[in-house]
Design a protein around this motif. Sequence first.
Motif, short mmCIF file in Angstrom:
data_model
loop_
_atom_site.label_atom_id
_atom_site.label_comp_id
_atom_site.label_asym_id
_atom_site.label_seq_id
_atom_site.Cartn_x
_atom_site.Cartn_y
_atom_site.Cartn_z
N GLU A 58 -4.41 2.36 -12.96
CA GLU A 58 -3.33 3.10 -12.31
C GLU A 58 -2.60 2.21 -11.31
O GLU A 58 -1.37 2.28 -11.18
N LEU A 59 -3.34 1.38 -10.60
CA LEU A 59 -2.72 0.44 -9.67
C LEU A 59 -1.78 -0.51 -10.42
O LEU A 59 -0.63 -0.70 -10.01
N VAL B 190 0.83 -1.20 0.00
CA VAL B 190 0.00 0.00 0.00
C VAL B 190 0.87 1.26 0.00
O VAL B 190 0.60 2.22 -0.72
N GLN B 191 1.94 1.23 0.80
CA GLN B 191 2.84 2.38 0.84
C GLN B 191 3.51 2.59 -0.52
O GLN B 191 3.66 3.73 -0.97
N ALA B 192 3.88 1.50 -1.18
CA ALA B 192 4.50 1.62 -2.50
C ALA B 192 3.53 2.22 -3.50
O ALA B 192 3.91 3.07 -4.33
N LEU B 193 2.27 1.80 -3.44
CA LEU B 193 1.27 2.35 -4.34
C LEU B 193 1.05 3.84 -4.08
O LEU B 193 0.94 4.64 -5.01
N ARG B 194 1.00 4.19 -2.81
CA ARG B 194 0.81 5.60 -2.47
C ARG B 194 1.98 6.43 -2.99
O ARG B 194 1.79 7.55 -3.49
N GLY B 195 3.18 5.88 -2.91
CA GLY B 195 4.35 6.58 -3.42
C GLY B 195 4.29 6.78 -4.92
O GLY B 195 4.93 7.69 -5.46
N GLU B 196 3.51 5.94 -5.61
CA GLU B 196 3.34 6.06 -7.06
C GLU B 196 2.11 6.89 -7.44
O GLU B 196 1.77 6.99 -8.60
N GLY B 197 1.44 7.46 -6.42
CA GLY B 197 0.31 8.33 -6.70
C GLY B 197 -1.04 7.66 -6.79
O GLY B 197 -2.02 8.27 -7.22
N VAL B 198 -1.14 6.38 -6.40
CA VAL B 198 -2.42 5.67 -6.44
C VAL B 198 -3.24 6.06 -5.21
O VAL B 198 -2.69 6.22 -4.11
N ALA B 199 -4.55 6.20 -5.39
CA ALA B 199 -5.43 6.62 -4.30
C ALA B 199 -5.69 5.46 -3.35
O ALA B 199 -6.57 4.62 -3.59
N ARG C 49 5.68 0.09 -12.98
CA ARG C 49 6.70 1.14 -12.92
C ARG C 49 7.67 0.91 -11.78
O ARG C 49 8.89 1.08 -11.92
N SER C 50 7.12 0.54 -10.63
CA SER C 50 7.95 0.40 -9.43
C SER C 50 8.72 -0.90 -9.41
O SER C 50 9.70 -1.04 -8.67
N GLY C 51 8.28 -1.88 -10.21
CA GLY C 51 8.90 -3.19 -10.16
C GLY C 51 8.61 -3.92 -8.86
O GLY C 51 9.33 -4.86 -8.49
N TYR C 52 7.55 -3.52 -8.17
CA TYR C 52 7.24 -4.09 -6.86
C TYR C 52 6.93 -5.58 -6.96
O TYR C 52 6.17 -6.02 -7.83
#
Length: 332
Positions: A145-146, A70-79, A152-155
């Motif tokens: 977007e998710l 969730v933190q990684a998604l938030r860092g990528e601008g996901v709501a 993008r992040s390679g998570y």
Amino acid sequence: MVVVDPAAAAELAREALPSYGFAADAELRLLKHRENVVFATTHGDREYVVRVHRSGYRSDAELDCELDFVQALRGEGVAVPTFLRTDDGRAFCRVGAEHPAGIHQVDVQDLLVNTGNFGDERTAVDGTADLPAEDFFELGRLAAELHAATERSGYLPSVPRGDWDLEGLVGAEPAWGDPLRMAELVGDDRAAVEAAIARIREDLERYGRPVGRFGPIHADLTPENVLRTPAGLVLIDFDDFAAGWHLFDLATAIYFFTPHPRAAEYRAALFAGYESVRPLTPADHEAFPAILLARGLTYLGWAADRRGESTAEWHATTVLPYVVRLSRELVA
């Protein structure tokens, strides 16, 4: 897995509050009592959500992984929600060592100002949900977007979480249980579902898991897990996130609306919203009916193991006929 009653959950939540610098006797307002027990509370001039997780559903490592995602998604601008750290930097705390209910995990997040959920499963199925098609466009866009953010992040999840892959959906031991254990599935209906399961395996094996189709997903994008806020739709509750087909999130978003009179309109808007961010291919559209039915079968498997519970009985009596219909359509 045990879900504690709200009174016991409140005691566990109060045990956790000091770890976040909150008063242990702060007022707790019950928001949700389902798989997890969720409260709202006030600290200073801000509102927060305190979530008491069901015991035994996720290990500490798995929950750490969820909150990290969730933190990684938030860092990528996901709501998505914003989670607080404990005073000593942990993503959640463990409480209840001396409580009759036993050890439970508790986390705290900012309370999202919202006007309610996107909808609910029951009004979606019975056709009384009255949502504008634009809502589904926005939901499709948010799902895309998710998925784009994870690419993008390679998570990648730091620990295994039970992937929503072929075996997790329709394998010998599906992640959420065997739908064929539903006592109501007999005769021609059972034969239709069995044939459809075989077809799902064929379709998804052919579809494959190349980059762009398969990766970390929300996996529980039901109406209840989408909040309306002044800033737009926000995704909550990542309990079941793991690797899966991106289409699985779209299937989950539209599945309960399958019987709805506006189902075709809603589905078209959902896909249009998604494609405004990430294009889909003919292969994606061809595979979608199999993934939509696979999503439905997961709910029957879930219900088969929980007979007697109101939601399980609703799936057995009200939703099962639509799963049989999708099965017949898939193999027609």
